[in-house]
Design a protein around this motif. Sequence first.
Motif, PDB file in Angstrom:
ATOM      1  N   CYS A 194       0.832  -1.208   0.000  1.00 21.87           N
ATOM      2  CA  CYS A 194       0.000   0.000   0.000  1.00 21.87           C
ATOM      3  C   CYS A 194       0.864   1.255   0.000  1.00 21.87           C
ATOM      4  O   CYS A 194       0.486   2.272  -0.590  1.00 21.87           O
ATOM      5  CB  CYS A 194      -0.936  -0.006   1.211  1.00 21.87           C
ATOM      6  SG  CYS A 194      -2.267  -1.217   1.115  1.00 21.87           S
ATOM      7  N   PHE A 195       2.024   1.211   0.676  1.00 24.61           N
ATOM      8  CA  PHE A 195       2.955   2.345   0.658  1.00 24.61           C
ATOM      9  C   PHE A 195       3.417   2.615  -0.771  1.00 24.61           C
ATOM     10  O   PHE A 195       3.440   3.773  -1.231  1.00 24.61           O
ATOM     11  CB  PHE A 195       4.151   2.034   1.559  1.00 24.61           C
ATOM     12  CG  PHE A 195       5.151   3.151   1.670  1.00 24.61           C
ATOM     13  CD1 PHE A 195       5.030   4.098   2.667  1.00 24.61           C
ATOM     14  CD2 PHE A 195       6.203   3.256   0.769  1.00 24.61           C
ATOM     15  CE1 PHE A 195       5.949   5.138   2.775  1.00 24.61           C
ATOM     16  CE2 PHE A 195       7.125   4.284   0.863  1.00 24.61           C
ATOM     17  CZ  PHE A 195       6.998   5.225   1.866  1.00 24.61           C
ATOM     18  N   ILE A 196       3.776   1.563  -1.489  1.00 23.31           N
ATOM     19  CA  ILE A 196       4.221   1.718  -2.879  1.00 23.31           C
ATOM     20  C   ILE A 196       3.079   2.225  -3.758  1.00 23.31           C
ATOM     21  O   ILE A 196       3.255   3.120  -4.589  1.00 23.31           O
ATOM     22  CB  ILE A 196       4.757   0.373  -3.407  1.00 23.31           C
ATOM     23  CG1 ILE A 196       5.980  -0.079  -2.597  1.00 23.31           C
ATOM     24  CG2 ILE A 196       5.125   0.482  -4.890  1.00 23.31           C
ATOM     25  CD1 ILE A 196       6.473  -1.467  -2.948  1.00 23.31           C
ATOM     26  N   ALA A 197       1.876   1.656  -3.558  1.00 28.26           N
ATOM     27  CA  ALA A 197       0.719   2.082  -4.357  1.00 28.26           C
ATOM     28  C   ALA A 197       0.374   3.537  -4.103  1.00 28.26           C
ATOM     29  O   ALA A 197       0.047   4.282  -5.042  1.00 28.26           O
ATOM     30  CB  ALA A 197      -0.478   1.182  -4.039  1.00 28.26           C
ATOM     31  N   ALA A 198       0.450   3.979  -2.842  1.00 33.69           N
ATOM     32  CA  ALA A 198       0.137   5.376  -2.522  1.00 33.69           C
ATOM     33  C   ALA A 198       1.162   6.327  -3.112  1.00 33.69           C
ATOM     34  O   ALA A 198       0.813   7.415  -3.591  1.00 33.69           O
ATOM     35  CB  ALA A 198       0.068   5.559  -1.003  1.00 33.69           C
ATOM     36  N   SER A 199       2.426   5.943  -3.113  1.00 33.61           N
ATOM     37  CA  SER A 199       3.467   6.812  -3.678  1.00 33.61           C
ATOM     38  C   SER A 199       3.290   6.981  -5.184  1.00 33.61           C
ATOM     39  O   SER A 199       3.536   8.053  -5.730  1.00 33.61           O
ATOM     40  CB  SER A 199       4.851   6.242  -3.369  1.00 33.61           C
ATOM     41  OG  SER A 199       5.017   4.964  -3.952  1.00 33.61           O
TER      42      SER A 199
ATOM     43  N   GLY B 249      -7.674   3.862  -4.542  1.00 34.16           N
ATOM     44  CA  GLY B 249      -8.531   2.817  -3.994  1.00 34.16           C
ATOM     45  C   GLY B 249      -8.589   1.576  -4.852  1.00 34.16           C
ATOM     46  O   GLY B 249      -8.807   0.478  -4.351  1.00 34.16           O
ATOM     47  N   GLY B 250      -8.381   1.737  -6.160  1.00 38.20           N
ATOM     48  CA  GLY B 250      -8.369   0.581  -7.049  1.00 38.20           C
ATOM     49  C   GLY B 250      -7.212  -0.351  -6.805  1.00 38.20           C
ATOM     50  O   GLY B 250      -7.227  -1.500  -7.259  1.00 38.20           O
ATOM     51  N   LEU B 251      -6.170   0.124  -6.086  1.00 37.85           N
ATOM     52  CA  LEU B 251      -5.058  -0.736  -5.695  1.00 37.85           C
ATOM     53  C   LEU B 251      -5.167  -1.179  -4.239  1.00 37.85           C
ATOM     54  O   LEU B 251      -4.807  -2.313  -3.899  1.00 37.85           O
ATOM     55  CB  LEU B 251      -3.728  -0.005  -5.901  1.00 37.85           C
ATOM     56  CG  LEU B 251      -3.350   0.356  -7.338  1.00 37.85           C
ATOM     57  CD1 LEU B 251      -2.034   1.116  -7.353  1.00 37.85           C
ATOM     58  CD2 LEU B 251      -3.249  -0.884  -8.205  1.00 37.85           C
ATOM     59  N   PHE B 252      -5.657  -0.292  -3.365  1.00 39.71           N
ATOM     60  CA  PHE B 252      -5.720  -0.610  -1.938  1.00 39.71           C
ATOM     61  C   PHE B 252      -6.662  -1.784  -1.649  1.00 39.71           C
ATOM     62  O   PHE B 252      -6.328  -2.678  -0.870  1.00 39.71           O
ATOM     63  CB  PHE B 252      -6.176   0.613  -1.133  1.00 39.71           C
ATOM     64  CG  PHE B 252      -5.233   1.772  -1.210  1.00 39.71           C
ATOM     65  CD1 PHE B 252      -3.869   1.572  -1.366  1.00 39.71           C
ATOM     66  CD2 PHE B 252      -5.699   3.080  -1.135  1.00 39.71           C
ATOM     67  CE1 PHE B 252      -2.989   2.638  -1.442  1.00 39.71           C
ATOM     68  CE2 PHE B 252      -4.830   4.151  -1.199  1.00 39.71           C
ATOM     69  CZ  PHE B 252      -3.474   3.934  -1.356  1.00 39.71           C
TER      70      PHE B 252
ATOM     71  N   MET C  87      -7.255   5.420   3.939  1.00 38.50           N
ATOM     72  CA  MET C  87      -5.971   5.478   3.240  1.00 38.50           C
ATOM     73  C   MET C  87      -5.992   6.523   2.127  1.00 38.50           C
ATOM     74  O   MET C  87      -5.028   7.276   1.943  1.00 38.50           O
ATOM     75  CB  MET C  87      -5.642   4.096   2.683  1.00 38.50           C
ATOM     76  CG  MET C  87      -5.417   3.060   3.773  1.00 38.50           C
ATOM     77  SD  MET C  87      -5.567   1.361   3.186  1.00 38.50           S
ATOM     78  CE  MET C  87      -4.133   1.234   2.149  1.00 38.50           C
ATOM     79  N   VAL C  88      -7.093   6.586   1.402  1.00 39.10           N
ATOM     80  CA  VAL C  88      -7.225   7.614   0.361  1.00 39.10           C
ATOM     81  C   VAL C  88      -7.233   9.007   0.985  1.00 39.10           C
ATOM     82  O   VAL C  88      -6.645   9.954   0.450  1.00 39.10           O
ATOM     83  CB  VAL C  88      -8.507   7.370  -0.461  1.00 39.10           C
ATOM     84  CG1 VAL C  88      -8.772   8.537  -1.409  1.00 39.10           C
ATOM     85  CG2 VAL C  88      -8.391   6.078  -1.254  1.00 39.10           C
TER      86      VAL C  88
ATOM     87  N   VAL D 175      -1.745   7.075   7.949  1.00 44.56           N
ATOM     88  CA  VAL D 175      -0.445   7.734   8.144  1.00 44.56           C
ATOM     89  C   VAL D 175       0.585   7.175   7.157  1.00 44.56           C
ATOM     90  O   VAL D 175       1.403   7.914   6.585  1.00 44.56           O
ATOM     91  CB  VAL D 175       0.027   7.557   9.596  1.00 44.56           C
ATOM     92  CG1 VAL D 175       1.452   8.071   9.762  1.00 44.56           C
ATOM     93  CG2 VAL D 175      -0.907   8.285  10.550  1.00 44.56           C
ATOM     94  N   ILE D 176       0.557   5.860   6.948  1.00 44.27           N
ATOM     95  CA  ILE D 176       1.483   5.241   5.980  1.00 44.27           C
ATOM     96  C   ILE D 176       1.269   5.819   4.585  1.00 44.27           C
ATOM     97  O   ILE D 176       2.229   6.189   3.890  1.00 44.27           O
ATOM     98  CB  ILE D 176       1.286   3.713   5.977  1.00 44.27           C
ATOM     99  CG1 ILE D 176       1.768   3.105   7.296  1.00 44.27           C
ATOM    100  CG2 ILE D 176       2.030   3.077   4.803  1.00 44.27           C
ATOM    101  CD1 ILE D 176       1.496   1.622   7.427  1.00 44.27           C
ATOM    102  N   CYS D 177       0.018   5.922   4.164  1.00 47.38           N
ATOM    103  CA  CYS D 177      -0.272   6.446   2.825  1.00 47.38           C
ATOM    104  C   CYS D 177       0.046   7.932   2.722  1.00 47.38           C
ATOM    105  O   CYS D 177       0.455   8.410   1.651  1.00 47.38           O
ATOM    106  CB  CYS D 177      -1.734   6.190   2.471  1.00 47.38           C
ATOM    107  SG  CYS D 177      -2.126   4.449   2.222  1.00 47.38           S
ATOM    108  N   CYS D 178      -0.137   8.677   3.822  1.00 43.59           N
ATOM    109  CA  CYS D 178       0.199  10.099   3.813  1.00 43.59           C
ATOM    110  C   CYS D 178       1.705  10.283   3.615  1.00 43.59           C
ATOM    111  O   CYS D 178       2.136  11.106   2.797  1.00 43.59           O
ATOM    112  CB  CYS D 178      -0.260  10.745   5.122  1.00 43.59           C
ATOM    113  SG  CYS D 178       0.017  12.532   5.213  1.00 43.59           S
ATOM    114  N   SER D 179       2.507   9.501   4.348  1.00 46.38           N
ATOM    115  CA  SER D 179       3.963   9.576   4.191  1.00 46.38           C
ATOM    116  C   SER D 179       4.385   9.160   2.788  1.00 46.38           C
ATOM    117  O   SER D 179       5.258   9.792   2.172  1.00 46.38           O
ATOM    118  CB  SER D 179       4.642   8.676   5.231  1.00 46.38           C
ATOM    119  OG  SER D 179       4.238   9.018   6.543  1.00 46.38           O
ATOM    120  N   ALA D 180       3.761   8.095   2.262  1.00 49.04           N
ATOM    121  CA  ALA D 180       4.092   7.635   0.914  1.00 49.04           C
ATOM    122  C   ALA D 180       3.736   8.688  -0.131  1.00 49.04           C
ATOM    123  O   ALA D 180       4.458   8.869  -1.119  1.00 49.04           O
ATOM    124  CB  ALA D 180       3.359   6.330   0.621  1.00 49.04           C
ATOM    125  N   SER D 181       2.629   9.392   0.080  1.00 52.87           N
ATOM    126  CA  SER D 181       2.226  10.421  -0.879  1.00 52.87           C
ATOM    127  C   SER D 181       3.211  11.582  -0.887  1.00 52.87           C
ATOM    128  O   SER D 181       3.541  12.119  -1.950  1.00 52.87           O
ATOM    129  CB  SER D 181       0.818  10.918  -0.545  1.00 52.87           C
ATOM    130  OG  SER D 181      -0.130   9.879  -0.689  1.00 52.87           O
TER     131      SER D 181
END
Length: 459
Positions: free
Chosen positions: A70-75, A85-88, A110-111, A394-400
Amino acid sequence: MKNNSTLSWFILLLTLFITFNHSHATQTESISNSLRIEHLLDKFYQWRSHQTQENQLKLSTPVVVAGVLCFIAASISSAGGIGGGGLFIPILTIVAGVDLKTASSLSAFMVTGGSVANVMCNLRSTSPKYGGRTLIDFDIALLSEPCMLLGVSIGVICNLVFPEWLITLLFATFLAWSTSKTCKNGVLHWKTESEELKRNRCETLENGSDESEGIEATKEPLLGVKEDCKLRFPWMKMGILVLVWFTFFTLYLLRGNRQGQGIIEIEPCGAGYWIISSLQIPLAMIFTAWILCKKDSVQHQASNHEDEDQDPIREGPSNKLIFPMMALLAGILGGVFGIGGGMLISPLLLHVGIAPEVTAATCSFMVFFSSTMSAFQYVLLGMEHTDVALIFAVICCSASFLGLVVVQRAIQEYGRASLIVFSVSIVMALSTVLMTTYGVVDVWRNYVSGKYMGFKLPC
């Protein structure tokens, strides 16, 4: 003659025997392949059921792996300004082994986390290319948000009514078309940028200046923070967007869900439920008409303004109404497929000629409003695993943040905003493969088990 006749009969019988054996072998092989596929599907469902029963979102290897993916997908998603969301959802359901309902609620958080990072960066940044204004086009967001929120509600109802095979077919068809269009737009932007870079180098050489100086000119930062950005911030438009958000959110709270869970006592799927739901239609029409009238008034008062030519929403009702219609379509499809509307409206904005950087910033801004509304609804209606959802957010925010920094530096280095378009294409292509495959497996399982595969009632 007798020998020839006997030989003919022998050849005929041999041919029939070979044909029968070949047909029998083909049927046996076909049955064997079908049994093999069914056996693999059974194994997959047993494994997924075991994962769902054993894994209650505790700290385990599948959850950690899902967090990394999910970290990679968010980045990747952050660069294009789409939710991801289509990946999460496929990652959480397949890798972490959670059920679809829990995955949808986690995906909303996450989004939201990813969109917070995008909006914070885009609100603080301005672009010299667009006269020192922010990359977020508040006019597009204003015209699109009411219809997008209405479309999401319509899409959710369609999701309840449509059979799974139809949803999977529509999803695969539309996303395949959108991915193709987005890739073509990316190639077109890449060629345009290549011609511009080549022209800049030629002009530099003709002027007799240093070539490296000309190259540095093309590497001008896409996002440059200016001192007067606070004076340019459209507080009025932001206030209207917040008003639209709170109005629709209040309706959702009054209506509750199909089980009657809300802030007031209401019969589940009764007359009151549908009356409150139908109020969204005139509400979206009123907000859109009001915004259009206000836009016309502002354009009339500032018709001689020097920045008016850079406004993507030009004169004429056909050019203005295209944004609400696209938002309504994106919202409906997003509600039907259970994903954010950003992944659907982004290729539509690119298709009508909006610049990639403006499209990414505007879509992330719109996704912020829709995702926060979904997240708040899940919390108020008794969502479980809120602590895990916040961790994933928080993980997705950092990845973004990381994805935005990497993409912006790449754009500054190479002068190619088309990288944003290609990042959108990658996310859409992966989402198409993952979610379509996941849906096809479920549809096949329902067909084999003999479950009802027709249209259903919304309640």
